[in-house]
Design an enzyme around this catalytic site. Sequence first.
Site, PDB file in Angstrom:
ATOM      1  N   CYS A  35       0.827  -1.213   0.000  1.00  0.00           N
ATOM      2  CA  CYS A  35       0.000   0.000   0.000  1.00  0.00           C
ATOM      3  C   CYS A  35       0.862   1.265   0.000  1.00  0.00           C
ATOM      4  O   CYS A  35       0.364   2.353  -0.234  1.00  0.00           O
ATOM      5  CB  CYS A  35      -0.943   0.016   1.199  1.00  0.00           C
ATOM      6  SG  CYS A  35      -0.079   0.007   2.774  1.00  0.00           S
ATOM      7  N   ASP A  37       2.292   2.628   2.566  1.00  0.00           N
ATOM      8  CA  ASP A  37       2.183   3.409   3.800  1.00  0.00           C
ATOM      9  C   ASP A  37       3.446   3.264   4.647  1.00  0.00           C
ATOM     10  O   ASP A  37       4.099   2.226   4.632  1.00  0.00           O
ATOM     11  CB  ASP A  37       0.956   2.955   4.606  1.00  0.00           C
ATOM     12  CG  ASP A  37      -0.329   3.338   3.890  1.00  0.00           C
ATOM     13  OD1 ASP A  37      -0.250   4.089   2.915  1.00  0.00           O
ATOM     14  OD2 ASP A  37      -1.399   2.883   4.321  1.00  0.00           O
ATOM     15  N   CYS A  60      -2.955   5.288   5.602  1.00  0.00           N
ATOM     16  CA  CYS A  60      -4.420   5.282   5.604  1.00  0.00           C
ATOM     17  C   CYS A  60      -4.953   5.645   6.989  1.00  0.00           C
ATOM     18  O   CYS A  60      -4.193   5.711   7.959  1.00  0.00           O
ATOM     19  CB  CYS A  60      -4.911   3.902   5.206  1.00  0.00           C
ATOM     20  SG  CYS A  60      -4.613   2.671   6.482  1.00  0.00           S
ATOM     21  N   CYS A 104      -2.654  -3.076   8.610  1.00  0.00           N
ATOM     22  CA  CYS A 104      -2.263  -1.759   9.124  1.00  0.00           C
ATOM     23  C   CYS A 104      -1.796  -1.870  10.577  1.00  0.00           C
ATOM     24  O   CYS A 104      -0.934  -1.113  11.009  1.00  0.00           O
ATOM     25  CB  CYS A 104      -3.420  -0.771   9.027  1.00  0.00           C
ATOM     26  SG  CYS A 104      -4.315  -0.849   7.464  1.00  0.00           S
TER      27      CYS A 104
HETATM   28 FE1  FES Z   1      -1.631   0.028   4.305  1.00  0.00          FE
HETATM   29 FE2  FES Z   1      -3.378   0.839   5.974  1.00  0.00          FE
HETATM   30  S1  FES Z   1      -3.698   0.452   3.880  1.00  0.00           S
HETATM   31  S2  FES Z   1      -1.291   0.613   6.327  1.00  0.00           S
END
Ligand code: FES
Length: 131
Positions: A35, A37, A60, A104
């Site tokens: 993702c 992040d 996110c 996450c």
């Molecule tokens: Fe990757 Fe939340 S979508 S940390």
Amino acid sequence: MPIYSQKVMDHFTNPRNVGEIENADGIGEEGNPVCGDMMTFYIKVKENRLDDIKFKTFGCGAAIAVSSIVSEMAMGKTLEEAMKITPRTVADELEGLPKNKFHCSNLGAQALHKAIDDYKKKQKKAEGGKQ
Ligand code: FES
């Protein structure tokens, strides 16, 4: 959009302990290549306890809520207690995370553990330097 608990929404809209610690005793960074992040934890340690914790999260909403709750869960804990924080205990503390958002919570636990490892490594180096 996934359904979030009240607690997730609370920590997402009003995250605790956001920021950076200058001269942190330990820094831990964790990212998820899927993702994209990223999360960084900064810790201050006093007498084997987490005396201060701050974080920076580019991610996110769930990742922000996770960082915030991890910082609250770990504050004041001994390093050993903080190492017992897992993605599962984080998700439980947030009153659950949607299935597709569970990864996450990995980021939060791992970034915190890395910061503690970093602190321990620095301690060892400092001790080595004294001899
Ligand atoms: Fe990757 Fe939340 S979508 S940390």
